[in-house]
Design a protein around this motif. Sequence first.
Motif, mmCIF file in Angstrom:
data_model
loop_
_atom_site.group_PDB
_atom_site.id
_atom_site.type_symbol
_atom_site.label_atom_id
_atom_site.label_comp_id
_atom_site.label_asym_id
_atom_site.label_seq_id
_atom_site.Cartn_x
_atom_site.Cartn_y
_atom_site.Cartn_z
ATOM 1 N N ARG A 1 -49.299 -27.882 -88.864
ATOM 2 C CA ARG A 1 -49.914 -27.670 -90.176
ATOM 3 C C ARG A 1 -49.862 -28.974 -90.953
ATOM 4 O O ARG A 1 -48.817 -29.598 -91.045
ATOM 5 N N SER B 1 -33.878 -22.268 -85.542
ATOM 6 C CA SER B 1 -33.384 -23.196 -86.554
ATOM 7 C C SER B 1 -31.980 -23.700 -86.218
ATOM 8 O O SER B 1 -31.151 -22.968 -85.692
ATOM 9 N N TRP C 1 -43.997 -30.852 -84.770
ATOM 10 C CA TRP C 1 -43.071 -31.102 -83.672
ATOM 11 C C TRP C 1 -43.090 -32.611 -83.430
ATOM 12 O O TRP C 1 -44.156 -33.232 -83.441
ATOM 13 N N SER D 1 -36.410 -29.613 -95.944
ATOM 14 C CA SER D 1 -36.952 -29.314 -94.624
ATOM 15 C C SER D 1 -36.058 -28.341 -93.876
ATOM 16 O O SER D 1 -34.840 -28.313 -94.069
ATOM 17 N N GLU E 1 -45.920 -28.882 -91.170
ATOM 18 C CA GLU E 1 -45.093 -28.466 -90.046
ATOM 19 C C GLU E 1 -45.448 -29.338 -88.846
ATOM 20 O O GLU E 1 -46.637 -29.531 -88.541
ATOM 21 N N PHE F 1 -38.577 -29.584 -84.302
ATOM 22 C CA PHE F 1 -39.573 -29.044 -85.233
ATOM 23 C C PHE F 1 -39.091 -29.242 -86.665
ATOM 24 O O PHE F 1 -37.909 -29.037 -86.970
ATOM 25 N N SER G 1 -40.265 -28.195 -90.671
ATOM 26 C CA SER G 1 -41.101 -27.565 -91.682
ATOM 27 C C SER G 1 -40.666 -28.133 -93.020
ATOM 28 O O SER G 1 -39.509 -27.951 -93.429
ATOM 29 N N GLY H 1 -44.157 -33.260 -95.672
ATOM 30 C CA GLY H 1 -44.358 -32.170 -96.623
ATOM 31 C C GLY H 1 -44.845 -32.576 -97.986
ATOM 32 O O GLY H 1 -44.953 -31.743 -98.889
ATOM 33 N N PRO I 1 -39.730 -20.996 -84.959
ATOM 34 C CA PRO I 1 -40.787 -22.005 -85.110
ATOM 35 C C PRO I 1 -41.983 -21.688 -84.223
ATOM 36 O O PRO I 1 -41.849 -21.029 -83.191
#
Length: 272
Positions: A162, A258, A174, A250, A172, A233, A235, A204, A127
Amino acid sequence: MATGEPPAAAFYEPLGDDRFAGSSATAGPWAPEFQHAGPVSALLGRAFERHGPGPGGGRVGRVTVEILAPVPVAPLRVTTRVVRPGKRVALLEGELAHEGRTVARATAWRITAAPEGLEPIENAPVPPPLPPPDSLSSAAFEGWAGMHLDGYLSSMEWRFVRGSFSQPGPGEVWARAKIPLVAGEADSPLVRTLVLADSASGVGSQIDFAKWLVINTDLTVALHRDPIGEWLFMSARLHASPGGSALAESTLADTSGSFGRGLQTLLVDTQP
């Protein structure tokens, strides 16, 4: 606009006898009287972790939560039971009820921890670094008109890498909770994960919430290890098909890499 300060000291206040009062911090973005599924999922996950372990002990490796009805910001009762006992794996089932009506149901696999000699396997990218504190959480909500921002969303600290809630995904971020799940308790790694995981459909999303009705019916989180630290985190991305439905998926990580995946099934329909 969100105040930036959590509206309560915890998501839930314990009432005894497996009952918990949902605070204003549990309120989701759609309406102040209904809870976000993040705290709801975490409350069920907490119950699974506290249900007496079998002879093999083990850790919760997967949780699936079914949202049966809007969960009111009100007292809830949590119940759990083992439906498939086993030495290495056990299947648990849990329910959340409000005034005798079941509003959410969940299952969890409790799995014996893998041997320490197992060689780690990692197939997800590392990440990005945690953004600095001046990455203000309030910027994440700019332009997200009509949403209730002073409940769950203000009780989390968001640092987007992001995208944002008001911009089309993928996204994305945190994030960490500013308050504990239950007053007077420290959150477990599983609880921290579940508090955040249901936000994937917002982080997302590429669907215009002003045009379309979007409701997630469930949440599945599978963890190949427990996360480390407060900051997590996510994504997140979304898939949708006409004549079908939508999925939000996600990747979940901490500063070491990860640790799991999340998946939500979404109803998509025209606004009433």
